[in-house]
Design a protein around this motif. Structure first.
Motif, PDB file in Angstrom:
ATOM      1  N   THR A  37       0.830  -1.204   0.000  1.00 45.38           N
ATOM      2  CA  THR A  37       0.000   0.000   0.000  1.00 45.38           C
ATOM      3  C   THR A  37       0.869   1.260   0.000  1.00 45.38           C
ATOM      4  O   THR A  37       0.373   2.354  -0.257  1.00 45.38           O
ATOM      5  CB  THR A  37      -0.910   0.028   1.242  1.00 45.38           C
ATOM      6  N   HIS A  38       2.152   1.091   0.331  1.00 51.41           N
ATOM      7  CA  HIS A  38       3.106   2.185   0.381  1.00 51.41           C
ATOM      8  C   HIS A  38       4.289   1.832  -0.531  1.00 51.41           C
ATOM      9  O   HIS A  38       4.846   0.732  -0.421  1.00 51.41           O
ATOM     10  CB  HIS A  38       3.631   2.395   1.811  1.00 51.41           C
ATOM     11  N   TRP A  60       3.028   7.123  -0.460  1.00 54.91           N
ATOM     12  CA  TRP A  60       3.205   6.746   0.948  1.00 54.91           C
ATOM     13  C   TRP A  60       2.113   7.344   1.819  1.00 54.91           C
ATOM     14  O   TRP A  60       2.300   8.382   2.449  1.00 54.91           O
ATOM     15  CB  TRP A  60       4.583   7.181   1.432  1.00 54.91           C
ATOM     16  N   PRO A  61       0.929   6.702   1.889  1.00 55.33           N
ATOM     17  CA  PRO A  61      -0.157   7.215   2.727  1.00 55.33           C
ATOM     18  C   PRO A  61       0.261   7.284   4.200  1.00 55.33           C
ATOM     19  O   PRO A  61       0.909   6.368   4.700  1.00 55.33           O
ATOM     20  CB  PRO A  61      -1.277   6.188   2.523  1.00 55.33           C
ATOM     21  N   ASP A  62      -0.116   8.350   4.856  1.00 54.20           N
ATOM     22  CA  ASP A  62       0.219   8.534   6.269  1.00 54.20           C
ATOM     23  C   ASP A  62      -0.952   8.063   7.126  1.00 54.20           C
ATOM     24  O   ASP A  62      -2.003   8.713   7.169  1.00 54.20           O
ATOM     25  CB  ASP A  62       0.530  10.007   6.547  1.00 54.20           C
ATOM     26  N   GLN A  63      -0.774   6.934   7.789  1.00 52.84           N
ATOM     27  CA  GLN A  63      -1.845   6.371   8.603  1.00 52.84           C
ATOM     28  C   GLN A  63      -2.183   7.260   9.803  1.00 52.84           C
ATOM     29  O   GLN A  63      -3.248   7.112  10.403  1.00 52.84           O
ATOM     30  CB  GLN A  63      -1.444   4.959   9.089  1.00 52.84           C
ATOM     31  N   ASP A  66      -5.202  10.130   8.384  1.00 55.21           N
ATOM     32  CA  ASP A  66      -6.346   9.647   7.595  1.00 55.21           C
ATOM     33  C   ASP A  66      -5.939   9.103   6.224  1.00 55.21           C
ATOM     34  O   ASP A  66      -6.714   9.171   5.263  1.00 55.21           O
ATOM     35  CB  ASP A  66      -7.383  10.749   7.415  1.00 55.21           C
ATOM     36  N   GLY A  67      -4.716   8.585   6.128  1.00 59.01           N
ATOM     37  CA  GLY A  67      -4.287   7.972   4.874  1.00 59.01           C
ATOM     38  C   GLY A  67      -3.936   8.942   3.777  1.00 59.01           C
ATOM     39  O   GLY A  67      -3.773   8.536   2.614  1.00 59.01           O
ATOM     40  N   GLU A  69      -1.622  10.963   1.452  1.00 61.12           N
ATOM     41  CA  GLU A  69      -0.262  10.646   1.031  1.00 61.12           C
ATOM     42  C   GLU A  69       0.736  11.712   1.479  1.00 61.12           C
ATOM     43  O   GLU A  69       0.477  12.910   1.398  1.00 61.12           O
ATOM     44  CB  GLU A  69      -0.197  10.488  -0.487  1.00 61.12           C
ATOM     45  N   THR A 112       3.647  -3.214  10.635  1.00 59.68           N
ATOM     46  CA  THR A 112       3.569  -3.353   9.182  1.00 59.68           C
ATOM     47  C   THR A 112       4.913  -3.844   8.641  1.00 59.68           C
ATOM     48  O   THR A 112       5.964  -3.445   9.128  1.00 59.68           O
ATOM     49  CB  THR A 112       3.226  -1.999   8.529  1.00 59.68           C
ATOM     50  N   GLY A 133       3.016  -2.539   3.659  1.00 62.80           N
ATOM     51  CA  GLY A 133       1.576  -2.755   3.676  1.00 62.80           C
ATOM     52  C   GLY A 133       1.196  -3.755   4.742  1.00 62.80           C
ATOM     53  O   GLY A 133       1.959  -4.685   5.018  1.00 62.80           O
TER      54      GLY A 133
END
Length: 233
Positions: A37-38, A60-63, A66-67, A69, A112, A133
């Motif tokens: 996912t990243h 690279w979504p930032d968890q 709120d995801g 990028e 992860t 991911g």
């Protein structure tokens, strides 16, 4: 999991790609298939140099946000140093301690998995493929296939003129030679005789290399030159 036929097809597609984004799309699609996912595809900068011009793909979504990028990447992120730890693809599980020192890992989330694929074929240029991911799976065969794909992708990017073999801040040819001889135990006097230069010039090359590599002494300079692919022994 890619079988041999699929791998050959992807390698052929990479070799025939006429644009950088096509090459990167092929690499990314394979990583997504593994559960990534990243994704980060980048060259590694020399010490104290920016990374922006070396980044080819950054998804690279930032968890923690709120995801959304991430839009910036620090050349000092400790995750990048993991790519220097081995010349083979490896899998890393993110711990709470990792997240304290790496914004990349903090954005991916604790527990992860991260796959790190170093690319060494463009020596002395260094590049890496990072993928992460929560459902990422990578067998030893898939890691081997990733190594082949990543190497082929960067070779094609070089052929397309997107990647250069040089990095800002890289050692000069003479600095590399002096450090290689130093690594083999030669004294400044011996190096001066071998290269037909003065000892003062030898020391100047060592000092310049030390500054470029952000090293604290001669031994540290040799170690960092090896880590950053500037010399080989």
């Amino acid at each position: 999991m890619l079988d041999q036929s699929e791998l050959k097809n992807k390698l052929r597609a990479i070799s025939e790609a006429n644009a950088a984004h096509h090459v990167l799309d092929i690499l990314e699609s394979n990583l997504r298939r593994m559960g990534a996912t990243h994704i980060l595809v980048t060259g590694l900068p020399m010490p104290n140099r920016p990374i922006d011009s070396l980044v080819h793909r950054f998804r690279w979504p930032d968890q923690r946000n709120d995801g959304i990028e991430s839009t910036s990447l620090s050349a000092n992120d400790s995750a990048l140093m993991l790519g220097l730890a081995s010349n083979r693809a490896t899998v890393w599980t993110i711990s709470a301690g990792d997240m304290e020192h790496s914004d990349l890992m903090a954005a991916a989330g604790e527990g992860t998995k991260v796959v790190i694929v170093p690319v060494t074929e463009l020596h002395p240029f260094q590049a890496f493929v990072f993928a992460s991911g929560p459902s990422l799976q990578a067998s030893k065969w898939e890691l081997a296939g990733l190594e082949v794909l990543a190497a082929a992708a960067f070779s094609r990017l070089r052929d397309l003129g997107v990647v250069s073999g040089q990095r800002p801040g890289a050692l000069s040819t003479r600095e590399r030679k002096v450090l290689e001889l130093t690594a083999f135990g030669k004294t400044a006097g011996e190096i001066a005789d071998l290269l037909d230069i003065s000892q003062r010039t030898v020391h100047a090359h060592l000092q310049n290399a030390s500054v470029k590599l952000n090293a604290s002494n001669k031994t540290h300079t040799v170690v960092e030159a090896l880590r950053y692919g500037q010399i080989s022994v």
